[in-house]
Design an enzyme around this catalytic site. Structure first.
Site, mmCIF file in Angstrom:
data_model
loop_
_atom_site.group_PDB
_atom_site.id
_atom_site.type_symbol
_atom_site.label_atom_id
_atom_site.label_comp_id
_atom_site.label_asym_id
_atom_site.label_seq_id
_atom_site.Cartn_x
_atom_site.Cartn_y
_atom_site.Cartn_z
ATOM 1 C CE LYS A 91 10.035 5.359 -21.229
ATOM 2 N NZ LYS A 91 11.404 5.366 -21.825
ATOM 3 C CE1 TYR A 107 -0.275 -8.960 -23.678
ATOM 4 C CE2 TYR A 107 0.092 -6.989 -22.854
ATOM 5 C CZ TYR A 107 0.288 -7.987 -23.761
ATOM 6 O OH TYR A 107 1.383 -7.907 -24.756
ATOM 7 C CG ASP A 136 13.526 3.596 -23.588
ATOM 8 O OD1 ASP A 136 13.285 3.367 -22.511
ATOM 9 O OD2 ASP A 136 14.165 4.757 -23.710
ATOM 10 C CG ASP A 186 3.322 -10.032 -25.528
ATOM 11 O OD1 ASP A 186 4.123 -10.812 -26.211
ATOM 12 O OD2 ASP A 186 2.167 -9.410 -25.719
#
Length: 586
Positions: A226, A159, A280, A304
């Site tokens: 991740k 971002y 995930d 987000d």
């Protein structure tokens, strides 16, 4: 520039003293109406918040509101300026504010007003509590199990806007550098973006999340990442998060590994469990086992996705609250858009802004007023008094206007809510759920780890922490007895005069004592111990550890943290991990 913001003469500004908020009984708080439906929901919510404060404190406390201008209303009075400097200064000066939804102006040269506000005030933490209220429509069978607070880092990650369009000169320059200087490999004509994740940004976000968990009696903080793929950005976030927990909150936190290995699944009183999950898997867990998680701390992009996805489980972003915070300055906000087609119709659900105001009351320390709203709200919904969005999902509901919903909620609060009885009911239910989770951990620890999404990614997740040590001067015979008594294959040898740690294994004894025809009763540990140790940092991934063991033909590695050996991982540990948890070639 003209000055349009009128700070009330009554009331007193919030102060920061000794790094703590000092909130007077008559604070001045800022508010922004917002664009589109903003004025409708803001008018309704101001009435509800004021009524809750009046009811909770009998007039001893009162909010003195100061309007701050952003968006279309600001442009109308500041000659087209959607983000006047005067408003930015007011947010900083008043410390605590709340705003309705804003529209980013169409056309080049304009940043998102929400992003601009976060960046200019360094509001580094986006905080999104997500919980279900009885009666609110939900796609889940048991939405009441969802009650998490998501801390999303606001200033870094993809971002940041550090990206270069395919075909541009800047892109070509960066692509050339990456290929020629760093041996990077990617397709031609690729758009390129940079993903900065810093120690500073990560630690201050996790620090705020852990402090929130302490202040609100939460059970756990989960680092969502991740890191199995992005080791030096998201993996680093995970490692820095654990560092903050260990170094700054070590007296009140334990890791998930310690919970199972040292405490056998029974969470000690007054301790918060710090754990981590692959992103995930976290999405799966918020559907399958949401009750296992309390506070989530993650980076910008993950946060987000997660905050909106989890909000959908309990009624949608229309009732999802949020806030953007620095160390002290906080701007609470509706998390949805401006819905211009409903502007001025007195029609939409005020829930998102309403509960953002509840967050604000809690931030002030006014828990009684906050509780009045959260406890009265489900009763109004259960009565079927709802705005159009819920009315079409609840059979037999009575559709009301935004202002009429505010009337109904204020009436319910004014009629009296037994705060203590309802709080006790909630606490009893929470205690029961915690006991049930603890019993499952005690009875089936490995099954619970797997069921709650715990997948070992680093050696810290599977290493043996209770190391058994011997000294150089002890005999090999004595060391053999220690191995046999403890059913272990290796012992860590304490540092020698040069400060070097060592290791003594059964293989050493076979090759150097038995095969070497030496007497274990007269041979000292120092004579056959292996030095220096081959140690790896505690954040080393399981895959990296396996590679080292394979390349060096070792059977085990010691784990180092802060210059000390804190654990050991063997090829047996890795084998058992793969056998129990499976393995993917990611």
């Amino acid at each position: 520039m003209p000055r349009h913001i009128k700070v009330p003469e009554s009331g007193e500004k919030i102060r920061v003293e000794n790094d703590n908020l000092v909130v007077p009984d008559q604070p001045i708080l800022g508010y922004v109406e917002g664009d589109g439906i903003g004025p409708d929901i803001t008018r309704a919510c101001l009435r509800i918040w004021d009524a809750a404060v009046e009811k909770a404190y009998g007039g001893k406390r009162k909010i003195h509101w100061c309007e701050i201008f952003l968006g279309e209303k600001a442009a109308g009075i500041y000659d087209g300026d959607y983000f006047p400097q005067e408003s930015l200064e007011a947010f900083q000066d008043l410390t605590v504010s709340i705003k309705g939804p804003l529209t980013t102006p169409v056309g080049g040269g304009f940043r998102s007003l929400n992003v601009a506000l976060r960046q200019d005030l360094d509001l580094y933490a986006c905080v999104r509590p997500v919980r279900h209220y009885a009666g609110v429509p939900s796609p889940l069978k048991h939405p009441g199990k969802v009650d998490v607070v998501i801390f999303r880092e606001n200033t870094e990650d993809v971002y940041c806007g550090i990206e270069f369009k395919a075909g541009s000169d800047e892109n070509a320059k960066l692509a050339k550098f990456l290929r020629e200087e760093l041996d990077a490999n990617f397709f031609d004509n690729a758009g390129l973006g940079i993903k900065p994740i810093s120690e500073f940004g990560s630690k201050r976000l996790v620090r705020k999340a852990i402090q929130y968990a302490i202040d609100h009696g939460r059970e756990s903080v989960t680092l969502v990442h991740k890191g199995n793929i992005m080791k030096f950005t998201e993996g680093a976030f995970r490692n820095w998060g654990y560092e903050v927990a260990r170094e700054e909150f070590g007296d009140v936190t334990i890791t998930e590994e310690e919970l199972y290995n040292e405490y056998k699944g029974k969470q000690p009183e007054g301790k918060i469990v710090v754990k981590d999950r692959i992103a995930d898997i976290m999405f799966q867990m918020m559907l399958l086992r949401p009750e296992e998680f309390d506070v989530l701390a993650t980076m910008n992009l993950n946060g987000d996705y997660l905050s909106d996805a989890v909000a959908a489980e309990v009624g949608g972003v229309g009732i999802a609250p949020g806030a953007n915070m620095s160390d002290h300055v906080a701007v609470f906000e509706a998390t949805h858009g401006t819905a211009p087609k409903y502007a001025g119709l007195d029609k939409v659900n005020p829930g998102s802004l309403l509960f953002s105001g509840v967050m604000m009351l809690e931030y002030l320390g006014w828990q009684e007023a906050a509780d009045l709203i959260t406890l009265a709200y489900p009763e109004v919904i259960t009565d079927g008094v709802v705005t159009y969005d819920f009315a079409r999902q609840i059979p037999g509901a009575t559709e009301v206007k935004t202002s009429e919903f505010a009337d109904a909620l204020i009436e319910r609060m004014s009629g009296g809510v037994d705060l203590e009885a309802k709080r006790q009911q909630q606490q009893d239910l929470l205690a029961k759920e915690r006991r049930q989770r603890e019993i499952r951990r005690l009875l089936e620890p490995m099954e619970e780890m797997v069921a709650t999404g715990k997948v070992p990614t680093a050696v810290a997740d599977l290493m043996t922490r209770s190391l058994i040590t011997v000294r150089d001067e002890e005999t090999v015979e004595a060391a053999m007895h220690v191995m046999a008594d403890n059913s272990v294959n290796a012992l860590v040898v304490e540092p020698d005069s040069d400060g070097q740690w060592g290791i003594l294994t059964k293989r050493d004894i076979i090759t150097k004592i038995v095969n070497g025809s030496r007497n274990p009763a007269s041979t000292r540990v120092a004579e056959i111990a292996t030095r220096p140790l081959v140690s790896v940092p505690i954040e080393t991934t399981v895959r990296e550890a396996a590679n080292i063991l394979s390349e060096k033909h070792f059977s085990r590695l010691t784990i180092e943290q802060g210059g000390r050996v804190v654990g050991m991982v063997s090829e047996d540990d890795i084998f058992e991990t793969v056998e129990k948890f499976g393995w993917t070639a990611e």
